[in-house]
Scaffold this motif. Sequence first.
Motif, PDB file in Angstrom:
ATOM      1  N   LEU A 132      66.997  21.395  30.899  1.00 53.21           N
ATOM      2  CA  LEU A 132      65.690  20.962  31.412  1.00 53.21           C
ATOM      3  C   LEU A 132      64.588  21.935  31.009  1.00 53.21           C
ATOM      4  N   ILE A 133      64.865  23.223  31.180  1.00 56.68           N
ATOM      5  CA  ILE A 133      63.887  24.247  30.805  1.00 56.68           C
ATOM      6  C   ILE A 133      63.621  24.194  29.306  1.00 56.68           C
ATOM      7  N   ALA A 134      64.683  23.936  28.528  1.00 56.18           N
ATOM      8  CA  ALA A 134      64.524  23.819  27.076  1.00 56.18           C
ATOM      9  C   ALA A 134      63.596  22.664  26.730  1.00 56.18           C
ATOM     10  N   ALA A 135      63.750  21.534  27.425  1.00 55.45           N
ATOM     11  CA  ALA A 135      62.905  20.365  27.162  1.00 55.45           C
ATOM     12  C   ALA A 135      61.444  20.657  27.480  1.00 55.45           C
ATOM     13  N   VAL A 136      61.191  21.275  28.631  1.00 60.35           N
ATOM     14  CA  VAL A 136      59.815  21.621  29.011  1.00 60.35           C
ATOM     15  C   VAL A 136      59.231  22.634  28.029  1.00 60.35           C
ATOM     16  N   SER A 137      60.054  23.591  27.596  1.00 64.04           N
ATOM     17  CA  SER A 137      59.605  24.584  26.620  1.00 64.04           C
ATOM     18  C   SER A 137      59.215  23.924  25.312  1.00 64.04           C
ATOM     19  N   CYS A 138      59.979  22.908  24.908  1.00 58.46           N
ATOM     20  CA  CYS A 138      59.666  22.168  23.685  1.00 58.46           C
ATOM     21  C   CYS A 138      58.339  21.429  23.826  1.00 58.46           C
ATOM     22  N   MET A 139      58.118  20.833  24.990  1.00 55.99           N
ATOM     23  CA  MET A 139      56.862  20.125  25.233  1.00 55.99           C
ATOM     24  C   MET A 139      55.667  21.076  25.129  1.00 55.99           C
ATOM     25  N   LYS A 140      55.815  22.244  25.748  1.00 56.32           N
ATOM     26  CA  LYS A 140      54.722  23.215  25.743  1.00 56.32           C
ATOM     27  C   LYS A 140      54.546  23.855  24.358  1.00 56.32           C
ATOM     28  N   ALA A 141      55.653  24.175  23.702  1.00 56.73           N
ATOM     29  CA  ALA A 141      55.583  24.821  22.389  1.00 56.73           C
ATOM     30  C   ALA A 141      54.937  23.913  21.353  1.00 56.73           C
ATOM     31  N   ALA A 142      55.277  22.617  21.409  1.00 55.60           N
ATOM     32  CA  ALA A 142      54.752  21.655  20.430  1.00 55.60           C
ATOM     33  C   ALA A 142      53.499  20.944  20.938  1.00 55.60           C
ATOM     34  N   ASP A 143      53.083  21.255  22.176  1.00 57.76           N
ATOM     35  CA  ASP A 143      51.967  20.559  22.810  1.00 57.76           C
ATOM     36  C   ASP A 143      52.189  19.046  22.732  1.00 57.76           C
ATOM     37  N   ASN A 144      53.421  18.673  23.035  1.00 60.94           N
ATOM     38  CA  ASN A 144      53.840  17.277  22.918  1.00 60.94           C
ATOM     39  C   ASN A 144      54.016  16.667  24.308  1.00 60.94           C
ATOM     40  N   PHE A 145      53.031  15.898  24.736  1.00 60.08           N
ATOM     41  CA  PHE A 145      53.097  15.223  26.030  1.00 60.08           C
ATOM     42  C   PHE A 145      52.993  13.713  25.822  1.00 60.08           C
ATOM     43  N   SER A 146      53.550  13.287  24.698  1.00 61.31           N
ATOM     44  CA  SER A 146      53.543  11.875  24.329  1.00 61.31           C
ATOM     45  C   SER A 146      54.477  11.086  25.245  1.00 61.31           C
ATOM     46  N   PRO A 147      54.375   9.750  25.237  1.00 61.59           N
ATOM     47  CA  PRO A 147      55.321   8.939  26.014  1.00 61.59           C
ATOM     48  C   PRO A 147      56.772   9.244  25.649  1.00 61.59           C
ATOM     49  N   PHE A 148      57.035   9.488  24.350  1.00 60.74           N
ATOM     50  CA  PHE A 148      58.393   9.833  23.932  1.00 60.74           C
ATOM     51  C   PHE A 148      58.883  11.067  24.674  1.00 60.74           C
ATOM     52  N   ALA A 149      58.070  12.122  24.691  1.00 64.53           N
ATOM     53  CA  ALA A 149      58.457  13.371  25.343  1.00 64.53           C
ATOM     54  C   ALA A 149      58.671  13.161  26.837  1.00 64.53           C
ATOM     55  N   LYS A 150      57.814  12.362  27.452  1.00 63.55           N
ATOM     56  CA  LYS A 150      57.932  12.113  28.895  1.00 63.55           C
ATOM     57  C   LYS A 150      59.172  11.285  29.213  1.00 63.55           C
ATOM     58  N   TYR A 151      59.484  10.310  28.368  1.00 58.49           N
ATOM     59  CA  TYR A 151      60.709   9.530  28.567  1.00 58.49           C
ATOM     60  C   TYR A 151      61.939  10.426  28.431  1.00 58.49           C
ATOM     61  N   MET A 152      61.927  11.295  27.415  1.00 53.52           N
ATOM     62  CA  MET A 152      63.056  12.195  27.199  1.00 53.52           C
ATOM     63  C   MET A 152      63.225  13.147  28.381  1.00 53.52           C
ATOM     64  N   LEU A 153      62.120  13.699  28.854  1.00 55.14           N
ATOM     65  CA  LEU A 153      62.187  14.620  29.990  1.00 55.14           C
ATOM     66  C   LEU A 153      62.711  13.895  31.230  1.00 55.14           C
ATOM     67  N   THR A 154      62.254  12.672  31.451  1.00 54.11           N
ATOM     68  CA  THR A 154      62.726  11.893  32.598  1.00 54.11           C
ATOM     69  C   THR A 154      64.227  11.653  32.506  1.00 54.11           C
ATOM     70  N   ALA A 155      64.698  11.311  31.307  1.00 54.28           N
ATOM     71  CA  ALA A 155      66.132  11.096  31.107  1.00 54.28           C
ATOM     72  C   ALA A 155      66.926  12.356  31.435  1.00 54.28           C
ATOM     73  N   LEU A 156      66.398  13.492  31.035  1.00 49.37           N
ATOM     74  CA  LEU A 156      67.090  14.760  31.288  1.00 49.37           C
ATOM     75  C   LEU A 156      67.043  15.130  32.772  1.00 49.37           C
TER      76      LEU A 156
END
Length: 241
Positions: free
Chosen positions: A46-70
Amino acid sequence: MNLFPVLYVMCFVAQFAFVPLFLKYYWPVKCKTSLMYKMICASLYLIAAVSCMKAADNFSPFAKYMLTALIVGWFGDLFLHIISEKKVYFAIGFLSFMTGHVFFVLAFLNVQKNMFPTAPVFAAGEIIAIVLIFAGFAAYAVITKMKLGVIGIAIGVYAVVISSMFVKGVSLCTRLFISGSTLTAWSLATVGIGAILFVMSDATLAEMLFGSHKSRLLRIFNITTYFAGQMLLASSILVLS
């Protein structure tokens, strides 16, 4: 300095330490200590996923769906490992993972919609592949005389859902490859391999829960493929959007 890439790498490396510790205390039966280490491992993806979102500044629907799944996967890890005779915990964990696979599918469909807008939600070939995979699971269950009991129908639904996740993940990688996208290598390394590992892990878990094979090596394979798969799927957020 952006510290999130460093945090992501630290999570990845930490899994190599905590997964073996979890496996050590998970055999022969689960206990409070194994639950603690399992939730550490789950928190790392989970922390890895959030870190990826912040590192890539990726808050797209794809990223949010992936984070929700995790996130729902995290709850699945928790409830499936709670030490209790009450079946409700298993049911909640089971539904959590099935919900997670639905969100993985939504994430893959989001990328498909953005990059291949004319592609159908499920192509004929994908539907055929899902049916064949499900048929393979069903045939194996019958041949090996798995004791599914009253939850056989629920297991069947789960098999369809995870098969859909696997097929859509591989299909997305294939479409990117055919299109010559620069995202091909990364998608294969994260979404493609991650989906394959998740299916392999669940297939092994089904054998241990309902089949006749219950060995330490099988459990090691089940756990290592599961956490590797979750970490790879989380890593996809670094590039895909």
